[in-house]
Design a protein around this motif. Sequence first.
Motif, mmCIF file in Angstrom:
data_model
loop_
_atom_site.group_PDB
_atom_site.id
_atom_site.type_symbol
_atom_site.label_atom_id
_atom_site.label_comp_id
_atom_site.label_asym_id
_atom_site.label_seq_id
_atom_site.Cartn_x
_atom_site.Cartn_y
_atom_site.Cartn_z
ATOM 1 N N LEU A 215 0.823 -1.221 0.145
ATOM 2 C CA LEU A 215 0.166 0.027 0.171
ATOM 3 C C LEU A 215 0.927 1.060 -0.076
ATOM 4 N N GLY A 216 0.396 2.432 -0.611
ATOM 5 C CA GLY A 216 1.158 3.563 -0.674
ATOM 6 C C GLY A 216 0.603 4.515 0.311
ATOM 7 N N GLY A 217 0.921 5.678 0.154
ATOM 8 C CA GLY A 217 0.816 6.835 0.966
ATOM 9 C C GLY A 217 -0.479 7.508 0.504
ATOM 10 N N ALA A 218 -1.135 8.379 1.469
ATOM 11 C CA ALA A 218 -2.589 9.188 0.848
ATOM 12 C C ALA A 218 -2.671 10.378 1.737
ATOM 13 N N THR A 219 -3.365 11.348 1.337
ATOM 14 C CA THR A 219 -4.002 12.428 2.225
ATOM 15 C C THR A 219 -5.302 12.317 2.333
ATOM 16 N N HIS A 220 -6.060 12.257 3.614
ATOM 17 C CA HIS A 220 -7.236 12.024 3.960
ATOM 18 C C HIS A 220 -7.992 12.707 4.924
ATOM 19 N N GLU A 221 -8.995 13.020 5.012
ATOM 20 C CA GLU A 221 -9.978 14.047 5.947
ATOM 21 C C GLU A 221 -10.492 12.996 6.910
ATOM 22 N N ILE A 222 -10.347 13.329 8.072
ATOM 23 C CA ILE A 222 -11.012 12.759 9.149
ATOM 24 C C ILE A 222 -12.544 13.178 9.481
ATOM 25 N N ILE A 223 -13.344 12.273 9.395
ATOM 26 C CA ILE A 223 -15.093 12.925 9.369
ATOM 27 C C ILE A 223 -15.285 13.335 10.977
ATOM 28 N N PRO A 224 -16.292 14.444 10.942
ATOM 29 C CA PRO A 224 -16.459 15.082 12.128
ATOM 30 C C PRO A 224 -16.777 14.158 13.238
ATOM 31 N N ASP A 225 -16.563 14.526 14.283
ATOM 32 C CA ASP A 225 -16.972 13.776 15.526
ATOM 33 C C ASP A 225 -18.557 13.790 15.963
ATOM 34 N N ARG A 226 -19.056 12.598 15.708
ATOM 35 C CA ARG A 226 -20.839 12.594 15.675
ATOM 36 C C ARG A 226 -21.003 12.496 17.403
ATOM 37 N N ILE A 227 -20.249 12.125 18.203
ATOM 38 C CA ILE A 227 -20.417 12.219 19.537
ATOM 39 C C ILE A 227 -20.178 13.297 20.113
ATOM 40 N N GLU A 228 -19.256 14.027 19.890
ATOM 41 C CA GLU A 228 -18.945 15.460 20.364
ATOM 42 C C GLU A 228 -20.319 16.042 19.870
ATOM 43 N N ALA A 229 -20.632 16.248 18.803
ATOM 44 C CA ALA A 229 -21.868 16.789 18.161
ATOM 45 C C ALA A 229 -23.194 16.584 18.911
ATOM 46 N N GLY A 230 -23.302 15.203 19.273
ATOM 47 C CA GLY A 230 -24.396 14.823 20.011
ATOM 48 C C GLY A 230 -24.424 15.342 21.424
ATOM 49 N N THR A 231 -23.179 15.313 21.923
ATOM 50 C CA THR A 231 -23.012 15.845 23.401
ATOM 51 C C THR A 231 -23.496 17.254 23.367
ATOM 52 N N PHE A 232 -23.042 18.001 22.281
ATOM 53 C CA PHE A 232 -23.563 19.584 22.367
ATOM 54 C C PHE A 232 -24.966 19.686 21.935
ATOM 55 N N LEU A 233 -25.665 18.786 21.170
ATOM 56 C CA LEU A 233 -27.296 19.009 21.059
ATOM 57 C C LEU A 233 -27.797 18.623 22.296
ATOM 58 N N VAL A 234 -27.117 17.810 23.148
ATOM 59 C CA VAL A 234 -27.739 17.680 24.240
ATOM 60 C C VAL A 234 -27.762 18.732 25.290
ATOM 61 N N ALA A 235 -26.454 19.296 25.348
ATOM 62 C CA ALA A 235 -26.450 20.505 25.992
ATOM 63 C C ALA A 235 -27.282 21.741 25.569
ATOM 64 N N GLY A 236 -27.613 21.993 24.250
ATOM 65 C CA GLY A 236 -28.609 22.747 23.877
ATOM 66 C C GLY A 236 -29.953 22.351 24.361
ATOM 67 N N ALA A 237 -30.495 21.067 24.286
ATOM 68 C CA ALA A 237 -31.759 20.536 24.700
ATOM 69 C C ALA A 237 -31.803 20.834 26.223
ATOM 70 N N LEU A 238 -30.913 20.626 26.902
ATOM 71 C CA LEU A 238 -30.861 20.849 28.575
ATOM 72 C C LEU A 238 -31.054 22.157 28.902
ATOM 73 N N THR A 239 -30.529 23.465 28.056
ATOM 74 C CA THR A 239 -30.184 24.536 28.832
ATOM 75 C C THR A 239 -31.074 25.319 28.123
ATOM 76 N N ARG A 240 -32.318 24.936 27.241
ATOM 77 C CA ARG A 240 -33.060 25.968 26.481
ATOM 78 C C ARG A 240 -32.269 26.735 25.664
ATOM 79 N N GLY A 241 -31.003 26.300 25.172
ATOM 80 C CA GLY A 241 -30.273 26.928 24.412
ATOM 81 C C GLY A 241 -30.800 27.359 23.047
ATOM 82 N N ASN A 242 -30.012 28.302 22.171
ATOM 83 C CA ASN A 242 -30.215 28.346 20.964
ATOM 84 C C ASN A 242 -28.759 28.658 20.211
#
Length: 424
Positions: A223-250
Amino acid sequence: MDKIRILGNHDLQLKGKVKISGAKNAVLPAIAASLLTREKIRLKNVPLVKDVFTILTLMKELGAEYHIKKNSLSVQIKKIRFEEASYELVRAMRASILVLGPLLARHGKAVVALPGGCAIGSRPIDLHIHGLEKLGALINLEHGYIQAEARRLHGKEIEFDKKTVGGTENLVMAASLAQGETILKNCSLEPEVANLCELLVKMGAKIDGIGQETIQIKGVEELGGATHEIIPDRIEAGTFLVAGALTRGNFTLSHMQPDHLDTVIEKLRYSGAKIERLNNHTLRVIGSPQIRPQDVTTSPYPGFPTDMQAQFIVLMTQAGGRSIITETIFDRRFSHINELLRLGASVEVFGDKAIVKGKTLLSGAETIAIDLRASASLVLAGLIASGETIINEVEHLDRGYEKIEEKLKSLGAPIQRIKDEEKG
Ligand code: EPZ
């Protein structure tokens, strides 16, 4: 060890915008995959979290050179210098097991400490070992280590007894350099597995069925070298969504991938939060003053993620009624509950179920976190608990969240990190 101090209150409302980092659980296998080639692997959108530096310490011991600049990482192992992953490193991070498959495939030998149990359960690795043996590896378990050898791995049809993210990743990496075709059945469908497969294909691997339960891999010579983009962290995003739901955030969450969170978004909408898709990489979350209770059962992707279970329990403590949260993936992933009880939550555990009674107004307290997502749940609880909450030993949090207190502070959270005096 650093601490986190939060001066929470019941009426906190988070506002503004937050940028989601790259996924810890995608970058770790991607770094392990660099063992499969002597050429350079370049990764973008790398989260600067503790686990990344832990696996890079291990890779350096194996012979890697790496360079980090902002959130970009280049790593290269021209020659495997050493083939052992020590107990100290594996104990620090179970995902070190991900070097087993690539080391065997590239180098023909690997000595990896058995990960042992951890705060969320026994977490055996029998499926990794049986799979590698089917590919022709000779594996002995002695003195707490996996001693594995294989002159050349050969392709095989393998069906996992149960879905295993790390097992799927180890086998896909090993099979990429095996002789002949490997068919893996009952593979995990987590997006991080697909992200790894896409990197391997860029490196020259021949993989069909990416993102499916059956993956076919035709082994190649190298196998050879490559350049690659790591996908966003769905669990970090989910954690912030819960923070918004918890704090009547916007507030908005950018640089994320909403379609990796369908089940979590569905549950949060049912609980009363408004979640709007602004574009393919941005959501807006608007919390509701009334939070509806609901039962949730964790399951492999695309089901409700076990890594969101602790965070969701905190939300259900603020719901008007009873919720039953069932944890089906790990056998002991309720360690956060004892700490939540100290903040005034009303939760009872019966086997794999946590019965949450809401709404209970939480009050701040000194707490300690013993695993990554348990720490996240304490931060969430601290935001809406009245008074001061101290979270000790935040290195657990730092394993998987990049600058979480800075991100929360930018949303208006009364949160600060207290540096450990010894460290200075
Ligand atoms: C990955 O762990 C994630 N970690 C975990 O995230 C996540 O919770 C888990 O997948 C979800 O399944 C990384 O990707 C680095 P598994 P992994 O193999 O691969 C059993 C976080 O907080 N099993 O999918 O270790 C195992 O005990 C972490 O970011 C076997 O029985 O998990 C568990 O019950 C926590 N034998 C179930 O399968 C095996 O050989 C799923 O484990 C392997 C696993």
